[in-house]
Scaffold this motif. Structure first.
Motif, PDB file in Angstrom:
ATOM      1  N   ASP A  74       0.676   2.466   3.574  1.00  0.00           N
ATOM      2  CA  ASP A  74      -0.146   3.572   3.054  1.00  0.00           C
ATOM      3  C   ASP A  74       0.685   4.859   3.041  1.00  0.00           C
ATOM      4  O   ASP A  74       0.205   5.942   3.381  1.00  0.00           O
ATOM      5  CB  ASP A  74      -1.416   3.745   3.908  1.00  0.00           C
ATOM      6  N   HIS A 130      -7.719  -0.575   4.944  1.00  0.00           N
ATOM      7  CA  HIS A 130      -7.902  -0.100   6.336  1.00  0.00           C
ATOM      8  C   HIS A 130      -9.281  -0.393   6.919  1.00  0.00           C
ATOM      9  O   HIS A 130     -10.067   0.526   7.175  1.00  0.00           O
ATOM     10  CB  HIS A 130      -7.553   1.395   6.462  1.00  0.00           C
ATOM     11  N   HIS A 159     -12.497   2.100   1.044  1.00  0.00           N
ATOM     12  CA  HIS A 159     -11.478   2.072  -0.002  1.00  0.00           C
ATOM     13  C   HIS A 159     -11.159   0.625  -0.361  1.00  0.00           C
ATOM     14  O   HIS A 159     -11.025  -0.218   0.529  1.00  0.00           O
ATOM     15  CB  HIS A 159     -10.200   2.780   0.466  1.00  0.00           C
ATOM     16  N   HIS A 167       0.849  -1.202   0.000  1.00  0.00           N
ATOM     17  CA  HIS A 167       0.000   0.000   0.000  1.00  0.00           C
ATOM     18  C   HIS A 167       0.883   1.251   0.000  1.00  0.00           C
ATOM     19  O   HIS A 167       1.349   1.699   1.048  1.00  0.00           O
ATOM     20  CB  HIS A 167      -0.931  -0.043   1.233  1.00  0.00           C
ATOM     21  N   GLU A 201      -5.911   2.032  -5.857  1.00  0.00           N
ATOM     22  CA  GLU A 201      -6.861   2.152  -4.751  1.00  0.00           C
ATOM     23  C   GLU A 201      -8.077   2.914  -5.260  1.00  0.00           C
ATOM     24  O   GLU A 201      -7.940   4.006  -5.821  1.00  0.00           O
ATOM     25  CB  GLU A 201      -6.223   2.892  -3.554  1.00  0.00           C
ATOM     26  N   HIS A 248      -4.417   6.400  -6.032  1.00  0.00           N
ATOM     27  CA  HIS A 248      -5.860   6.587  -6.125  1.00  0.00           C
ATOM     28  C   HIS A 248      -6.261   6.819  -7.583  1.00  0.00           C
ATOM     29  O   HIS A 248      -5.799   7.773  -8.211  1.00  0.00           O
ATOM     30  CB  HIS A 248      -6.301   7.818  -5.329  1.00  0.00           C
TER      31      HIS A 248
HETATM   32 FE    FE Z   1      -7.266   4.657   1.623  1.00  0.00          FE
END
Ligand code: FE
Ligand code: AMP
Ligand code: ZN
Ligand code: FE
Length: 277
Positions: A244, A191, A76, A7, A65, A39
């Motif tokens: 992330d 998450h 997400h 991530h 994502e 994203h």
């Molecule tokens: Fe996210």
């Protein structure tokens, strides 16, 4: 330190390192397998693969994502091993990115009404070629001195329930998982500790092809991780995870490889993706 991190964000969306810089960082940190999960964009992948040629020990997984709004919250969905050169896939992502521009503009307008005067043009400059997102708005607010760290923008203005938040165009979490399946990828819930009624959501998403959920998420406590590991096991989902990482410079931001799943999880994800393609 983990050797897998599934991530990571780059300047292709709201991360602050270019794909090349990120690849150099993860290689330096001794990571062996990483997924780029920007994203609504795969624009960073070709550059990342090119940069990774200097590091034969490092494997890069093509990921993405996708974000969806559900009443009162956000869900997400991460995807791995997508056939990202597919034209229909790219058309869909392009549409999502156009939607992001309109949404971000509206958030800037709402902020202005609340007395936070940032320029839309500056937000666009900060986002550059990347898919525009709320962190770009937050960075513009830091520049203007309204806040000192980006997370304050979320706490006070543009978090899901903040006064300047604007919802994105409707894409349900089931639709996101179905899309990923069409793209030849495997879908993983991101998450999950921030998802209310998690068990119901997992059942809904499994019905359309979800194969995993994040467990080893760098911002979670050992207790949360243990709970999530139990839930993943109960639902027959692969325990995934990562940092992330966005390089946003917030205090305590976990670096790549702070946490990640064991390497066999990657093998199983890849096998599932291959069965799908
Ligand atoms: Fe996210
Ligand atoms: P967007 O894609 O525009 O909806 O923005 C989502 C991104 O904002 C996430 O991927 C994070 O990078 C960032 N974000 C969301 N919530 C927070 C928060 N509370 N603090 C800091 N960053 C956040
Ligand atoms: Zn982000
Ligand atoms: Fe993310």
């Amino acid at each position: 330190m983990a050797i897998v991190d599934l991530h990571l964000h780059t300047t292709a969306s709201d991360g602050r390192l270019t794909p090349t810089e990120l690849v150099q960082l993860v290689a330096r940190r001794g990571l062996k397998v990483v997924a780029l999960t920007d994203h609504d964009s795969t624009e960073g992948l070709d550059e990342a693969f090119e940069a990774a040629r200097a590091f034969p020990e490092l494997t890069i997984i093509p990921g993405i994502e996708l974000s969806t709004d559900v009443p009162g919250a956000e869900i997400h969905i991460l995807a791995y091993f997508i056939q990202y050169r597919d034209a229909r896939l790219q058309e869909t992502l392009q549409k999502f990115r156009v939607g992001r521009v309109e949404r971000a503009r509206r958030m800037v307008e709402k902020l202005r009404k609340l007395g936070v005067e940032i320029e839309w043009q500056r937000v666009q400059e900060i986002a550059g070629e990347g898919a525009v997102g709320r962190p770009h708005i937050a960075l513009a607010m830091v520049e203007k001195g309204y806040i000192s760290q980006t997370h304050e923008a979320f706490d006070r203005y543009i978090g899901r329930n903040g006064p300047a938040y604007v919802e994105r165009e409707k894409l349900t979490h089931q639709e996101a998982v179905s899309l990923i399946k069409q793209w030849g990828g495997v879908a993983v819930l991101a998450h999950p500790a921030w998802v209310s009624n998690l068990n119901d959501t997992l059942e809904e998403l499994k019905a359309v092809g979800l194969v995993g959920m994040e467990v080893f998420y760098a911002q979670y406590s050992p207790e949360t991780i243990q709970e999530l590991a139990d839930i993943a096991k109960r639902h027959g989902l692969l325990p995934c995870g990562g940092s992330d990482y966005h390089a946003l410079g917030n205090p305590g931001e976990p670096l790549p490889g702070t946490m990640g799943p064991p390497p066999e999880v990657v093998e199983r994800l890849e096998k599932l993706a291959m069965e799908r393609a």
